[in-house]
Design a protein around this motif. Structure first.
Motif, PDB file in Angstrom:
ATOM      1  N   PRO A  62       0.819  -1.220   0.000  1.00 38.48           N
ATOM      2  CA  PRO A  62       0.000   0.000   0.000  1.00 38.48           C
ATOM      3  C   PRO A  62       0.849   1.265   0.000  1.00 38.48           C
ATOM      4  N   HIS A  63       0.367   2.271  -0.708  1.00 36.83           N
ATOM      5  CA  HIS A  63       1.045   3.564  -0.807  1.00 36.83           C
ATOM      6  C   HIS A  63       0.039   4.681  -0.575  1.00 36.83           C
ATOM      7  N   GLY A  64       0.442   5.698   0.177  1.00 40.51           N
ATOM      8  CA  GLY A  64      -0.380   6.891   0.312  1.00 40.51           C
ATOM      9  C   GLY A  64      -0.462   7.590  -1.038  1.00 40.51           C
ATOM     10  N   ILE A  65      -1.607   8.150  -1.329  1.00 43.99           N
ATOM     11  CA  ILE A  65      -1.818   8.869  -2.587  1.00 43.99           C
ATOM     12  C   ILE A  65      -2.702  10.068  -2.271  1.00 43.99           C
ATOM     13  N   HIS A  66      -2.266  11.242  -2.728  1.00 40.38           N
ATOM     14  CA  HIS A  66      -2.964  12.482  -2.379  1.00 40.38           C
ATOM     15  C   HIS A  66      -2.941  13.462  -3.536  1.00 40.38           C
ATOM     16  N   ILE A  67      -3.885  14.386  -3.517  1.00 36.19           N
ATOM     17  CA  ILE A  67      -3.837  15.545  -4.394  1.00 36.19           C
ATOM     18  C   ILE A  67      -3.055  16.616  -3.628  1.00 36.19           C
ATOM     19  N   HIS A  68      -2.076  17.225  -4.307  1.00 34.47           N
ATOM     20  CA  HIS A  68      -1.267  18.280  -3.694  1.00 34.47           C
ATOM     21  C   HIS A  68      -1.604  19.630  -4.329  1.00 34.47           C
ATOM     22  N   GLU A  69      -1.205  20.714  -3.681  1.00 30.19           N
ATOM     23  CA  GLU A  69      -1.706  22.043  -4.001  1.00 30.19           C
ATOM     24  C   GLU A  69      -1.138  22.719  -5.251  1.00 30.19           C
ATOM     25  N   PHE A  70      -0.005  22.284  -5.779  1.00 28.21           N
ATOM     26  CA  PHE A  70       0.580  22.947  -6.949  1.00 28.21           C
ATOM     27  C   PHE A  70       0.788  21.952  -8.094  1.00 28.21           C
ATOM     28  N   PRO A  71       0.654  22.392  -9.341  1.00 32.22           N
ATOM     29  CA  PRO A  71       0.852  21.510 -10.489  1.00 32.22           C
ATOM     30  C   PRO A  71       2.323  21.462 -10.918  1.00 32.22           C
ATOM     31  N   LYS A  72       3.195  21.118  -9.972  1.00 32.06           N
ATOM     32  CA  LYS A  72       4.630  21.080 -10.241  1.00 32.06           C
ATOM     33  C   LYS A  72       5.194  19.757  -9.748  1.00 32.06           C
ATOM     34  N   CYS A  73       5.792  19.009 -10.663  1.00 32.19           N
ATOM     35  CA  CYS A  73       6.361  17.702 -10.338  1.00 32.19           C
ATOM     36  C   CYS A  73       7.858  17.704 -10.622  1.00 32.19           C
ATOM     37  N   GLU A  74       8.600  18.481  -9.867  1.00 37.31           N
ATOM     38  CA  GLU A  74      10.044  18.559 -10.045  1.00 37.31           C
ATOM     39  C   GLU A  74      10.702  17.524  -9.148  1.00 37.31           C
ATOM     40  N   GLY A  75      11.346  16.524  -9.773  1.00 43.52           N
ATOM     41  CA  GLY A  75      12.001  15.463  -9.037  1.00 43.52           C
ATOM     42  C   GLY A  75      13.353  15.911  -8.529  1.00 43.52           C
ATOM     43  N   PRO A  76      13.988  15.129  -7.691  1.00 39.61           N
ATOM     44  CA  PRO A  76      13.524  13.785  -7.354  1.00 39.61           C
ATOM     45  C   PRO A  76      12.579  13.726  -6.163  1.00 39.61           C
ATOM     46  N   ASP A  77      12.375  14.841  -5.435  1.00 41.15           N
ATOM     47  CA  ASP A  77      11.570  14.755  -4.203  1.00 41.15           C
ATOM     48  C   ASP A  77      10.132  15.240  -4.349  1.00 41.15           C
ATOM     49  N   PHE A  78       9.802  15.884  -5.456  1.00 40.61           N
ATOM     50  CA  PHE A  78       8.453  16.398  -5.732  1.00 40.61           C
ATOM     51  C   PHE A  78       7.931  17.364  -4.661  1.00 40.61           C
ATOM     52  N   LYS A  79       8.825  17.978  -3.905  1.00 40.22           N
ATOM     53  CA  LYS A  79       8.417  18.983  -2.909  1.00 40.22           C
ATOM     54  C   LYS A  79       7.755  20.174  -3.597  1.00 40.22           C
ATOM     55  N   SER A  80       8.036  20.367  -4.876  1.00 33.74           N
ATOM     56  CA  SER A  80       7.445  21.462  -5.650  1.00 33.74           C
ATOM     57  C   SER A  80       5.924  21.358  -5.720  1.00 33.74           C
ATOM     58  N   ALA A  81       5.374  20.175  -5.448  1.00 30.61           N
ATOM     59  CA  ALA A  81       3.922  19.973  -5.468  1.00 30.61           C
ATOM     60  C   ALA A  81       3.241  20.599  -4.251  1.00 30.61           C
ATOM     61  N   GLY A  82       4.029  21.008  -3.262  1.00 28.04           N
ATOM     62  CA  GLY A  82       3.468  21.644  -2.078  1.00 28.04           C
ATOM     63  C   GLY A  82       2.818  20.657  -1.125  1.00 28.04           C
ATOM     64  N   ASN A  83       1.938  21.180  -0.295  1.00 24.38           N
ATOM     65  CA  ASN A  83       1.223  20.376   0.705  1.00 24.38           C
ATOM     66  C   ASN A  83      -0.006  19.736   0.080  1.00 24.38           C
ATOM     67  N   HIS A  84      -0.736  18.986   0.889  1.00 23.46           N
ATOM     68  CA  HIS A  84      -1.983  18.403   0.414  1.00 23.46           C
ATOM     69  C   HIS A  84      -2.965  19.504   0.036  1.00 23.46           C
ATOM     70  N   PHE A  85      -3.787  19.231  -0.972  1.00 17.60           N
ATOM     71  CA  PHE A  85      -4.818  20.161  -1.407  1.00 17.60           C
ATOM     72  C   PHE A  85      -5.882  20.212  -0.316  1.00 17.60           C
ATOM     73  N   ASN A  86      -6.015  21.371   0.334  1.00 16.63           N
ATOM     74  CA  ASN A  86      -6.883  21.497   1.499  1.00 16.63           C
ATOM     75  C   ASN A  86      -7.588  22.852   1.512  1.00 16.63           C
ATOM     76  N   PRO A  87      -8.395  23.146   0.479  1.00 16.74           N
ATOM     77  CA  PRO A  87      -9.041  24.461   0.423  1.00 16.74           C
ATOM     78  C   PRO A  87     -10.102  24.688   1.495  1.00 16.74           C
ATOM     79  N   THR A  88     -10.567  23.629   2.143  1.00 13.41           N
ATOM     80  CA  THR A  88     -11.603  23.765   3.173  1.00 13.41           C
ATOM     81  C   THR A  88     -11.012  23.800   4.585  1.00 13.41           C
TER      82      THR A  88
END
Length: 189
Positions: A62-88
């Protein structure tokens, strides 16, 4: 009468986003090395957004899978995607009574072969305009993590490193290889 028709047509185009195709929306999924390992297809539904994931080359389990807040997938760590998408502004976790983030999803089960095929639902999300739109601002991203999401730990379910990422934008379907094996065959040539 002609003026009424033109007015109706202009209104319809404004409502539908001037012809932007928002559903279904396909995005390529990449690993930390920048290799395409699959695809993500998002489809608007009456109760949220359906997410179909097809991937290979992942570790079994099993792997965690989430929508993150930015449309940026810069490897190798993908930190560019930001935090989890949490508009509420909720807490993390599908098991949390004060949760969950709009971007929280059930874990992705990867077979012993390293491949995964899943159909998941993002309740409350949309591909249309609005606060919970996965396409608001520039878009979002889908990230697969190395470990399972425990459904409770803050801020991200203790799900480990980010191992795969797909950008979710209106232009995300520009990389049109149909599946990762097709792409791999083309790279061998």
């Amino acid at each position: 009468m002609r003026v009424v028709w033109i007015g109706a047509l202009v209104s319809l185009l404004m409502i539908t986003g001037c012809g932007e195709k928002r559903s279904p929306l396909e995005s390529a999924l990449y690993n930390q090395e920048g290799d395409r390992i699959g695809s993500v297809t998002l489809t608007e539904q009456s109760d949220g957004v359906e997410v179909k994931v097809q991937a290979e080359g992942l570790e079994a389990g099993p792997h965690g899978i989430h929508i993150h807040e930015f449309p940026k997938c810069e490897g190798p760590d993908f930190k560019s995607a930001g935090n989890h998408f949490n508009p509420t502004k909720k807490k993390h976790g599908l098991l949390n009574q004060k949760g969950a983030h709009v971007g929280d999803l059930p874990n992705l089960d990867v077979e012993s072969s390293g491949s995964a095929k899943a159909k998941l639902m993002i309740s409350g999300a949309t591909l249309k305009d609005g606060q919970t739109s996965l396409l608001r601002k520039e878009g979002t991203s889908l990230v697969i993590h190395s470990e399972p999401d425990d459904g409770m730990s803050q801020p991200a379910g203790d799900s480990g490193d980010r191992v795969a990422c797909a950008e979710i934008t209106l232009n995300s379907d520009k990389d049109k290889a149909s599946d990762p094996t097709d792409l791999n065959e083309k790279q061998k040539e």
